[in-house]
Design an enzyme around this catalytic site. Structure first.
Site, PDB file in Angstrom:
ATOM      1  N   CYS A  68       9.620   0.901   3.559  1.00  6.74           N
ATOM      2  CA  CYS A  68       8.679  -0.021   3.053  1.00  6.74           C
ATOM      3  C   CYS A  68       9.546  -0.847   1.858  1.00  6.74           C
ATOM      4  O   CYS A  68       9.706  -1.844   1.763  1.00  6.74           O
ATOM      5  CB  CYS A  68       7.598   0.257   2.253  1.00  6.74           C
ATOM      6  SG  CYS A  68       6.338   0.956   3.519  1.00  6.74           S
ATOM      7  N   HIS A 122       6.445  -3.418  -2.716  1.00  8.28           N
ATOM      8  CA  HIS A 122       6.087  -2.084  -2.738  1.00  8.28           C
ATOM      9  C   HIS A 122       5.804  -1.781  -3.982  1.00  8.28           C
ATOM     10  O   HIS A 122       6.457  -2.095  -4.967  1.00  8.28           O
ATOM     11  CB  HIS A 122       7.131  -0.971  -2.201  1.00  8.28           C
ATOM     12  CG  HIS A 122       6.762   0.322  -1.899  1.00  8.28           C
ATOM     13  ND1 HIS A 122       6.106   0.527  -0.616  1.00  8.28           N
ATOM     14  CD2 HIS A 122       7.136   1.433  -2.786  1.00  8.28           C
ATOM     15  CE1 HIS A 122       5.851   1.907  -0.850  1.00  8.28           C
ATOM     16  NE2 HIS A 122       6.320   2.252  -1.998  1.00  8.28           N
TER      17      HIS A 122
END
Ligand SMILES: *[C@@H]1O[C@H](CO)[C@@H](O)[C@H](O)[C@H]1NC(C)=O
Ligand SMILES: *[C@@H]1O[C@H](CO)[C@@H](O)[C@H](O)[C@H]1NC(C)=O
Ligand SMILES: *[C@@H]1O[C@H](CO)[C@@H](O)[C@H](O)[C@H]1NC(C)=O
Ligand SMILES: *[C@@H]1O[C@H](CO)[C@@H](O)[C@H](O)[C@H]1NC(C)=O
Ligand SMILES: *[C@@H]1O[C@H](CO)[C@@H](O)[C@H](O)[C@H]1NC(C)=O
Ligand SMILES: *[C@@H]1O[C@H](CO)[C@@H](O)[C@H](O)[C@H]1NC(C)=O
Ligand SMILES: *[C@@H]1O[C@H](CO)[C@@H](O)[C@H](O)[C@H]1NC(C)=O
Length: 479
Positions: A68, A122
């Site tokens: 991510c 993120h």
């Protein structure tokens, strides 16, 4: 595991540039092209399919890193992981490499109102615990309160107790605050955001109805209570077909759940005035190569959907088969909105704050709709680090921290072959040593699209391997 992140740019109406348009950018967390419009027969995604029917649909779109934080920071700055020095979750580019401009920051600086709902950056250190505020957003990013229960014991076991399970269909009204993060974002904002299919597969039970188990065809989850109970040995213990079917059912049900919410968002968007981008930060392996995760360079982990609706250009579904990469999205949106002159390509060995390591997709979109020769990229690149040559629990070979990285797997994907080379990597200077190779993988995609047979050591393909290696080493600038 798929999180849907919706990022909305809404145009300040007094900006005097008439080519400007609103942009809605939707990113699914761990969303691979498990969609009807990508020909996936397991999928039930009528709303995304409807959007696709009036959009450019890119069939060969790749994330630059199947994790991510590195993938999102790469997409949002249009720089490769080796330029951001980010392969884990634990550094912020502005502090360690350069004050690089982000996609939302650039639009904000050019008269747009930018707003983030859910997970765009993120969370944590990789976005300075602030989703890159105060740089990227015109107002504080919205996070649903129930994100706090992401990994909580809220999934029903068969005996009625609650566990921290991978497979987690839920009755929404029995959940904390009687909602789920994606529903909360959606209702809070009337027409914006989500958080699935990222694990755990927590979704309202009713979406299971679209995915009966007997219709599911067969193709690191081990910390989850339900999987732990099965005592599957690490790393090579087999998962039973039954369990595999249930995991796959849950993934596709999570995607249907998100599709439903996207359908409701689309009802509020005037597609005649709004650019819509739908993508994922990377894919997810559902048993392919014995994996249930991202964390690799294979197709399932690195392939993403990319659907772009452009008012006036998108009257029907237009499929584009050229290679495209997530670093291409930033320069593409600049060109589509004409918010400024095109972004410049980042110069070699000189750091400038605003530039791209991708390429605008507008030319190939225009070439495709006017039936000209399409001059897209001939390859896509992705990479993944390891702490050593074999899978290990400590350090976690799926998610090594920067200081543990010893080897980098570089991959180039071309039309007929996927080539990966695992080389020694120095985390002091971020330079791979191509003279120290730990392994090579070559897959012939025409005859082995699932990438199951590594043919790197076959004499018959020695020249192909040499060619792929040369292209891989010369890198993205020369494709
Ligand atoms: C980084 O860029 C931002 C936006 O252009 C600017 O406000 C800030 O002062 C810069 N920081 C440094 C350390 O140069
Ligand atoms: C990161 O956040 C800290 C704490 O809010 C702040 O002091 C620092 O200036 C931020 N870093 C950058 C580069 O803006
Ligand atoms: C897993 O191991 C535990 C403890 O050794 C045992 O009680 C349990 O029955 C095992 N579960 C399965 C599915 O074999
Ligand atoms: C969008 O444009 C099409 C054709 O240009 C038109 O038929 C339609 O009514 C428009 N829709 C909206 C919501 O403005
Ligand atoms: C779409 O095309 C029409 C007619 O050419 C034009 O009037 C309109 O401004 C265009 N809309 C956008 C959003 O570019
Ligand atoms: C890694 O790079 C640093 C800085 O260039 C160098 O001092 C060091 O010797 C290198 N380490 C290895 C193992 O090659
Ligand atoms: C790798 O080998 C080549 C040719 O033998 C040499 O020129 C180069 O310096 C070597 N690179 C490293 C990082 O040792």
């Amino acid at each position: 595991m798929i999180k849907l992140i919706v990022l909305i740019f809404s145009l300040l109406y007094y900006v005097p540039c008439k080519a400007n348009k609103n942009v809605v950018f939707i990113i699914g967390d761990d969303l691979k092209p498990a969609l009807g419009s990508y020909g996936d027969l397991n999928a039930y995604t009528p709303n995304i399919d409807r959007l696709s029917s009036q959009s450019f649909v890119f069939t060969k779109a790749y994330a630059q890193h199947a994790l991510c934080a590195p993938s999102r920071n790469s997409l949002l700055t249009s720089r490769r992981p080796d330029s951001l020095h980010l392969y884990d979750f634990y550094s912020y580019w502005r502090t360690i490499v350069g004050n690089f401009t982000t996609l939302p920051q650039y639009f904000k600086e050019h008269g747009y109102h930018t707003h983030s709902i859910g997970k765009i950056f993120h969370p944590g250190l990789s976005s300075n615990f602030s989703d890159d505020q105060p740089y990227s957003w015109s107002q504080n990013p919205f996070h649903p309160k129930t994100e706090a229960y992401k990994n909580a014991k809220v999934c029903q076991n068969s005996d009625g107790s609650l566990g921290k399970n991978l497979i987690c269909p839920v009755v929404t009204e029995f959940q904390p605050d009687k909602t789920l993060p994606d529903l909360e974002s959606f209702f809070f904002h009337k027409h914006h955001s989500f958080h699935k299919p990222h694990i755990p597969f927590k979704f309202p039970t009713e979406y299971l109805d679209y995915h009966p188990l007997d219709k599911i065809t067969l193709p690191n989850i081990r910390v989850r209570d339900d999987i732990k109970k099965l005592n599957i040995s690490f790393p090579y213990g087999p998962v039973t077909d039954d369990l595999l079917r249930q995991i796959k059912q849950s993934y596709y049900s999570s995607v249907t759940y998100i599709d439903d919410l996207i359908g409701q968002i689309l009802e509020h968007i005037n597609l005649n005035q709004t650019i819509v981008v739908l993508t994922g930060d990377h894919g997810w392996s559902i048993g392919e190569h014995g994996e249930f995760s991202k964390y690799s360079n294979f197709q399932e982990a690195t392939g993403v959907p990319l659907i772009i609706h452009v008012p006036n250009l998108s009257k029907r579904k237009v499929t584009i088969e050229s290679f495209v990469e997530l670093v291409d999205i930033f320069p593409t949106l600049v060109d589509l909105t004409q918010v400024s002159a095109p972004l410049v390509k980042c110069p070699k060995n000189i750091k400038i704050n605003t530039c791209t390591e991708g390429r605008s997709l507008l030319p190939i979109m225009l070439q495709t709709i006017s039936s000209q020769r399409v001059t897209g990229k001939l390859a896509a690149f992705t990479q993944y680090p390891r702490p050593g040559p074999y899978p290990t629990m400590k350090p976690n070979s799926d998610k090594p921290h920067l200081s543990q990285i010893k080897i980098m797997g570089y991959t180039i994907i071309m039309k007929h072959f996927r080539y990966t080379e695992w080389v020694k990597f120095n985390t002091s200077n971020f330079i791979p040593d191509w003279n120290q190779t730990y392994g090579e993988e070559l897959y012939a995609l025409n005859i082995d699209p699932d990438e199951n047979e590594n043919i790197a050591d076959r004499k018959e393909v020695a020249n192909i391997l040499k060619y792929m290696k040369k292209k891989l080493m010369s890198g993205w600038r020369y494709i």
